[in-house]
Each structure stands twice: as structure tokens, then as C-alpha cells.
Design a protein around this motif. Structure first.
Motif, PDB file in Angstrom:
ATOM      1  N   PHE A 316       0.595  -0.821  -0.345  1.00  0.00           N
ATOM      2  CA  PHE A 316       0.191   0.213   0.090  1.00  0.00           C
ATOM      3  C   PHE A 316       1.183   1.170   0.179  1.00  0.00           C
ATOM      4  O   PHE A 316       0.129   2.124  -0.589  1.00  0.00           O
ATOM      5  CB  PHE A 316      -1.383   0.025   1.372  1.00  0.00           C
ATOM      6  N   THR A 317       1.573   0.813   1.057  1.00  0.00           N
ATOM      7  CA  THR A 317       2.872   2.250   0.780  1.00  0.00           C
ATOM      8  C   THR A 317       3.751   3.041   0.036  1.00  0.00           C
ATOM      9  O   THR A 317       4.657   3.839  -0.419  1.00  0.00           O
ATOM     10  CB  THR A 317       3.658   2.514   1.659  1.00  0.00           C
ATOM     11  N   ARG A 322      -2.681   2.805  -4.938  1.00  0.00           N
ATOM     12  CA  ARG A 322      -3.116   1.972  -3.504  1.00  0.00           C
ATOM     13  C   ARG A 322      -2.891   2.493  -2.130  1.00  0.00           C
ATOM     14  O   ARG A 322      -4.027   2.184  -1.713  1.00  0.00           O
ATOM     15  CB  ARG A 322      -2.126   0.401  -3.479  1.00  0.00           C
ATOM     16  N   HIS A 323      -2.367   3.705  -2.301  1.00  0.00           N
ATOM     17  CA  HIS A 323      -2.201   3.968  -0.593  1.00  0.00           C
ATOM     18  C   HIS A 323      -4.328   4.687  -0.696  1.00  0.00           C
ATOM     19  O   HIS A 323      -4.461   5.457   0.755  1.00  0.00           O
ATOM     20  CB  HIS A 323      -1.261   5.270  -0.437  1.00  0.00           C
ATOM     21  N   ALA A 362      -9.900  -3.653   0.178  1.00  0.00           N
ATOM     22  CA  ALA A 362      -9.079  -2.421  -0.322  1.00  0.00           C
ATOM     23  C   ALA A 362      -8.303  -3.327  -0.921  1.00  0.00           C
ATOM     24  O   ALA A 362      -8.510  -2.172  -2.411  1.00  0.00           O
ATOM     25  CB  ALA A 362      -8.367  -1.700   0.817  1.00  0.00           C
ATOM     26  N   LEU A 363      -8.218  -4.540  -0.741  1.00  0.00           N
ATOM     27  CA  LEU A 363      -7.421  -5.349  -1.298  1.00  0.00           C
ATOM     28  C   LEU A 363      -8.168  -6.066  -2.333  1.00  0.00           C
ATOM     29  O   LEU A 363      -7.834  -5.868  -4.228  1.00  0.00           O
ATOM     30  CB  LEU A 363      -6.588  -6.768  -0.800  1.00  0.00           C
ATOM     31  N   GLU A 364      -9.084  -5.618  -2.625  1.00  0.00           N
ATOM     32  CA  GLU A 364     -10.683  -6.796  -3.151  1.00  0.00           C
ATOM     33  C   GLU A 364     -10.508  -5.341  -4.621  1.00  0.00           C
ATOM     34  O   GLU A 364     -10.172  -5.757  -5.578  1.00  0.00           O
ATOM     35  CB  GLU A 364     -11.667  -6.852  -2.882  1.00  0.00           C
ATOM     36  N   LYS A 365     -10.565  -4.493  -3.969  1.00  0.00           N
ATOM     37  CA  LYS A 365     -10.565  -3.224  -4.920  1.00  0.00           C
ATOM     38  C   LYS A 365     -10.244  -3.401  -6.430  1.00  0.00           C
ATOM     39  O   LYS A 365      -9.868  -2.614  -7.183  1.00  0.00           O
ATOM     40  CB  LYS A 365     -11.293  -1.937  -4.531  1.00  0.00           C
ATOM     41  N   ALA A 375      -3.404  -5.666 -10.107  1.00  0.00           N
ATOM     42  CA  ALA A 375      -4.164  -6.975  -9.277  1.00  0.00           C
ATOM     43  C   ALA A 375      -3.932  -8.047  -9.203  1.00  0.00           C
ATOM     44  O   ALA A 375      -4.512  -8.746  -8.221  1.00  0.00           O
ATOM     45  CB  ALA A 375      -4.507  -6.612 -10.794  1.00  0.00           C
ATOM     46  N   SER A 376      -2.659  -8.177  -9.614  1.00  0.00           N
ATOM     47  CA  SER A 376      -1.886  -9.823  -9.101  1.00  0.00           C
ATOM     48  C   SER A 376      -1.494 -10.116  -7.948  1.00  0.00           C
ATOM     49  O   SER A 376      -1.593 -10.848  -7.492  1.00  0.00           O
ATOM     50  CB  SER A 376      -1.087 -10.288 -10.663  1.00  0.00           C
TER      51      SER A 376
END
Length: 567
Positions: A316-317, A322-323, A362-365, A375-376
Motif C-alpha cells: 500500500f505504501t 493504492r494508498h 481495499a485489496l479486493e478493489k 491486480a495480481s
């Protein structure tokens, strides 16, 4: 379809409109900031088509049309609309009047300006140095690098001598030392002495040593200049002897928790204690707690969980996109597994447990993005987070850290009392041991809480593959038919986790160090409330540990100590 005709505006029209704007602005008492809506026109200067006029017409309050564009001499269209009135931005407001401030306001000439910048003593020193350089021989200017280094060394020796005298006057002291490699790849050891001077506790730096230069010479016989714990300890003793300090008066040693220093066989502390028989090692308790929690990585499931959480945090960082998704989903910052901010290590695990659903969302989005690699990666992290092993380990570790977090917060408090810290350490160990004694009941409560999130995620709690020989984790007997997922995770995860934390805390918070807190009863405030048992226990410890300091037999020391309290 109307015929095309040209319309011209004179300079008088333009001046009349501009004057009207100016009068309106003046009547309002303030100016307005606006951007001129300008754009170049065709080469036919001072001419615009009727179609252009019709496109730029507006309807006023009376319902009649009014043209909002006039043509200037320079070939630009000028808007006839009143500019919008906006507030001046804060950064454009002058809050401090520019110009001279303070004493500089009264300066009338250059000499007075120089007096503000340079005091009389500074000017006198500069003039004196100039006279010295002009009158002295070129060989006696004392401005070479060699002379400057000698002067710095002389100043250092004077300061060190003053500190040593203060230590000798205080008589008793403790030593703190640490060794590391600096940016120039040189092994450096710093030594600090802690003592009491004029009723104030002081910690003075006395030496900065190159451990290799102190212990090795560059010759053909030196094959491998190893810095073992024994060599580091000898370096400390050698430096203290050069300062002519009485090593029998050293009552404490403070170091970090690395194995080279703390090893019971060849550690630096054991080597130092050979020259300081009454010194007791007093580590940083919060550092010791952090190292104890780091040892939980010896449990395979915990080690895997730590690695996965680090990957999620880094994922995420590493990207602002992503953040941004995480921030909108979580509504706060995601803590990382910081190696030095020990409270943040606790908060990271606890936050990950409490905000587990939001992190998965968040990971699913992100897993639905068109960016293939991102995405992978997000999809793989989702799979890792939704395994039964990860979820159970997260809840078990959170259960343990909820007990150690208050202790970590307390040990970082600058005003914490020693007795309070001792009580908190004892209470934390007692609570962990109680969990260990009732491991089945505690784990069943954790499992019940975990079953809820497993049900939401549609994840089944299954038994991992069992073999007769398993080197990396504890394991129930695979031949027993009664083995269940509950028994497996309790035996291979929860119990080893508790045992690891308890054993490491007991080894790091040794009784020898904790017993020193009993000396607090010598303080007048505590002496009035001390019980007979506390007085006897402390007196016996004092007489046994510090016989060399008192130069008397232990029984005499004990009798004198008890007599002081009887008085």
C-alpha cells in the motif's frame, strides 16, 4: 440565415466601460481578483462577426440581451461582465511589515550597522588575531591543521579530566557502552559514565574508540580481526583503567541485548564483570521486551504472519494510488512493523486484526484494476490473508500483545517509578503464565471469536498435513484418531507462542536486576512504610552483593543496615 456583417467598437466605448468598472470597484471599497478572459482573434483587427456576438450574449435581469465582449486596440476580446469578487488567499496577505526590525530601525550609518552584527569582544578578537598573524613568524602562526588538531585534543583531555574528577568525587558509578560500524565502515565504540554529581544524575561521554585499532595491528600475523564479546569487554576495561577509575566502585553495566554482548559464555558483559565484581547488568527494559516479542518469530506461523503483514504494508505504501484506495476504505493510516518504535509493533498487529475487513476490501478493489501486475499482487495477498492459519495466528498473537502493550507504554514513560515498573513486569508475567495454565479455555475463546470471521469469509478450518517427523513446529501425534483442527492449532501455535514469550521475558528480566528495585526502601519516603520482611530481604541482598564496597563481612553489613531502620 442572416447575412454576415462586421461590427466595430471604438476606443470611446472601451474607455467608458472600463471607467464604469473602476467606479463600481471604488464604491465597494475593495478590489477584486480575477483573470481576464482573453484570447487572440483573427487577423482582421477590430472586427468580429455577428455570429461571435450572438454566441457571447447574456440575458440580464430585465430579460434584454446584452453583449459581453468588446474589442480592444491590441486585438484581444475583453469581457464586459463584472469580475467575480473573491477573498484574498491567506498566503497573499502581508502579515509582517517589510523593512528594518528591532534595533536596526535606529541605524543611521554603516558603523552602527556593523555594531549590531559584531560585538566589541568579537572585533577585539579579530583585531588581535590579525596583529598576531602580521607580527609573528610564519612558523609560529599556529593555524595549521596539525596545530588545530593538537588544540582540539588538549581541550578534550581537559574536559575528560574534569569529568573523571567528578566521577571520583561521586565514588560510585555505572558504565554504558555500545559498538557499531559507522558510515565510513569503521568499528566505533562509545563509552558513557553515569554518576551522581551535586545531587544531579549525570551521564557523561568519555571515550570514542576504534575497536580494531585498539586491539589489532596491521601486520602479516593478523589474519582475521574478529571483534568478539571478550575483546569488546577488554576494550572497556582497558579504557576505564587508563582513566584511573576504581573498577570496584562500578555498580552497574548498561548495554543493548545483542548476543555478542549478553552471551553467558563469551559475552562482553561477562568479561567486564571479571574486572567489576559488584557490577550488575541493567538493560533497557523496553528494549528487552521488544526483543522478547521479536523472539516469537521462532514460531513458524508467527514468522509467516509477520512477513505477510510487512508485504501488505509495503504494497500500500509503494504507490499513491493504492494508498488512496486504502485511505478511503480504512479512514486512517496503516501502521507498519517498525523495528525501533516498539509500541507501533503492538499497534500494527492489533490494528490489522480490528481493521481486517477493511484491508481485505481495499485489496479486493485493487485486484479488479486493469493494471495487471498490481491486480495480481493484490489477489495473491488476499489469498494469503484468508487462510485459516493466518487468521488464527493473528488472533492468537493479538491476544498476547494486548497484555504486553500496557507494559511497553509504561516502560517508555520518563516519570515511571521503579516499583511501578517492577510490579507491571511481574503482573504481565503472571497473566501470561495464567494463560499458559488454562491454555485450552483461552484458546477455545479465541477460536470462537475466529469462527465468526471464518464464516463470513466462507473459509473452513481444516487440519494441516501431518507427518511423523516435523522439525519446524510442534505437532499432535498423527496416529491418534482424536486429532482435530482445534487440538492441532492449540498445540502447534498457541502454546508454543506463550512458552516462547514467557521464557524469553524471564531470561531478560532477571531476578538479579529486578531485586535492585528493593533498594528503593532506603529512600526516606519509602523507609517509613517498609515492612520488617522487606527490610530483612533488602539487607541480606545488600550484604551479599556489595561486600567488596563495604569492606566488611556480610553479617556486619546486615546488622548496620537493620540498625539504621530501627533508629
Amino acid at each position: 440565415m442572416s447575412t454576415r456583417k462586421n461590427v466595430k467598437y471604438t476606443d470611446a466605448d472601451f474607455e467608458a466601460t472600463a471607467l464604469k468598472w473602476y467606479e463600481e470597484i471604488e464604491s465597494d471599497g475593495e478590489g477584486s481578483e480575477y483573470e481576464d478572459n482573453v484570447e487572440p482573434i483573427s487577423e482582421h483587427e477590430n472586427e468580429i462577426s455577428e455570429s461571435d456576438i450572438s454566441d457571447s450574449e447574456i440575458i440580464d435581469s430585465s430579460g434584454s440581451s446584452k453583449k459581453n465582449v468588446i474589442l480592444g486596440k491590441n486585438g484581444y476580446k475583453w469581457s464586459t461582465l463584472e469580475p467575480p469578487r473573491t477573498k484574498t488567499q491567506h498566503r497573499n496577505i502581508v502579515v509582517k511589515i517589510p523593512g528594518l526590525q528591532g534595533p536596526a530601525k535606529n541605524v543611521t550609518n554603516e558603523f552602527e550597522a556593523w555594531k549590531i552584527l559584531f560585538t566589541a569582544d568579537m572585533i577585539e578578537s579579530i583585531v588581535g588575531l590579525r596583529k598576531h598573524l602580521e607580527t609573528m613568524s610564519s612558523r609560529a602562526t599556529y593555524i595549521s591543521k596539525t596545530t588545530q588538531n593538537e588544540l582540539v585534543n588538549c581541550i578534550g583531555e581537559e574536559i575528560t579530566a574534569k569529568i573523571v574528577n567528578q566521577i571520583k568525587n561521586a565514588k560510585y558509578f555505572s558504565v554504558m557502552f555500545d559498538e557499531t560500524t559507522d558510515v565510513s565502515h569503521v568499528s566505533q565504540m562509545s563509552i558513557v559514565i553515569r554518576y551522581v554529581h551535586e545531587n544531579d544524575i549525570r551521564e557523561d561521554f568519555i571515550a570514542f574508540l576504534d575497536c580494531h585499532e585498539e586491539n589489532y595491528t596491521l601486520d602479516k600475523d593478523t589474519l582475521e580481526p574478529i571483534l568478539s564479546g571478550k575483546i569488546l569487554g577488554q576494550t572497556v576495561l582497558k579504557q576505564l583503567k587508563l582513566l584511573d577509575l576504581n573498577l570496584n566502585n562500578c555498580v552497574g553495566i548498561c548495554t543493548d541485548g545483542c548476543s555478542v554482548v549478553t552471551s553467558e559464555q563469551n559475552g562482553a558483559v561477562q568479561e567486564v564483570k571479571k574486572g567489576m565484581p559488584v557490577a550488575v547488568r541493567c538493560p533497557c527494559y523496553n528494549h528487552a521486551l521488544n526483543l522478547a516479542l521479536s523472539k516469537t518469530s521462532n514460531v513458524q506461523s508467527v514468522r509467516n504472519l509477520m512477513g505477510t503483514i510487512k508485504e501488505v504494508s509495503a504494497f500500500f505504501t509503494a504507490s499513491s494510488k493504492r494508498h488512496f484506495v486504502l485511505k478511503n476504505t480504512l479512514d486512517k493510516h496503516l501502521y507498519g512493523l517498525c523495528e525501533t518504535r516498539w509500541v507501533e509493533r503492538h499497534e500494527c498487529i492489533l490494528q490489522f486484526k480490528n481493521d481486517f475487513d477493511a484491508i481485505l476490501d481495499a485489496l479486493e478493489k485493487i485486484s479488479l484494476w486493469n493494471e495487471r501486475d498490481t491486480a495480481s499482487k493484490a489477489k495473491n495477498l488476499m489469498i494469503s490473508l484468508t487462510t485459516p492459519d493466518f487468521i488464527l495466528t493473528l488472533y492468537c498473537l493479538s491476544n498476547v500483545l494486548s497484555l504486553t502493550l500496557p507494559l511497553s507504554n509504561l516502560l517508555q514513560d520518563k516519570k515511571v517509578e521503579k516499583n511501578r515498573a517492577n510490579e507491571m513486569i511481574s503482573c504481565t508475567l503472571s497473566a501470561l503464565k495464567n494463560k499458559r495454565g488454562s491454555a485450552s479455555d483461552c484458546f477455545n475463546a479465541i477460536l470462537t471469536e475466529t469462527q465468526n470471521i471464518l464464516k463470513v469469509l466462507d473459509v473452513e478450518l481444516t487440519l494441516s498435513r501431518l507427518t511423523n517427523k516435523m522439525r519446524n513446529r510442534s505437532n499432535p501425534n498423527p496416529n491418534l484418531s482424536s486429532n482435530s483442527p482445534e487440538d492441532y492449532y492449540r498445540i502447534s501455535l498457541f502454546i508454543p507462542l506463550l512458552d516462547c514469550v514467557i521464557n524469553d521475558l524471564e531470561s531478560r528480566f532477571s531476578k538479579e536486576t529486578i531485586n535492585l528495585f528493593n533498594l528503593n526502601i532506603c529512600l526516606p519516603l519509602n523507609a517509613m512504610e517498609a515492612t520488617e520482611t522487606e527490610i530483612k530481604t533488602t539487607g541480606k541482598m545488600l550484604s551479599d552483593m556489595y561486600t567488596l564496597i563495604f569492606v566488611e563481612d556480610p553479617k556486619t553489613v546486615f546488622d548496620k543496615f537493620k540498625g539504621e531502620f530501627d533508629i
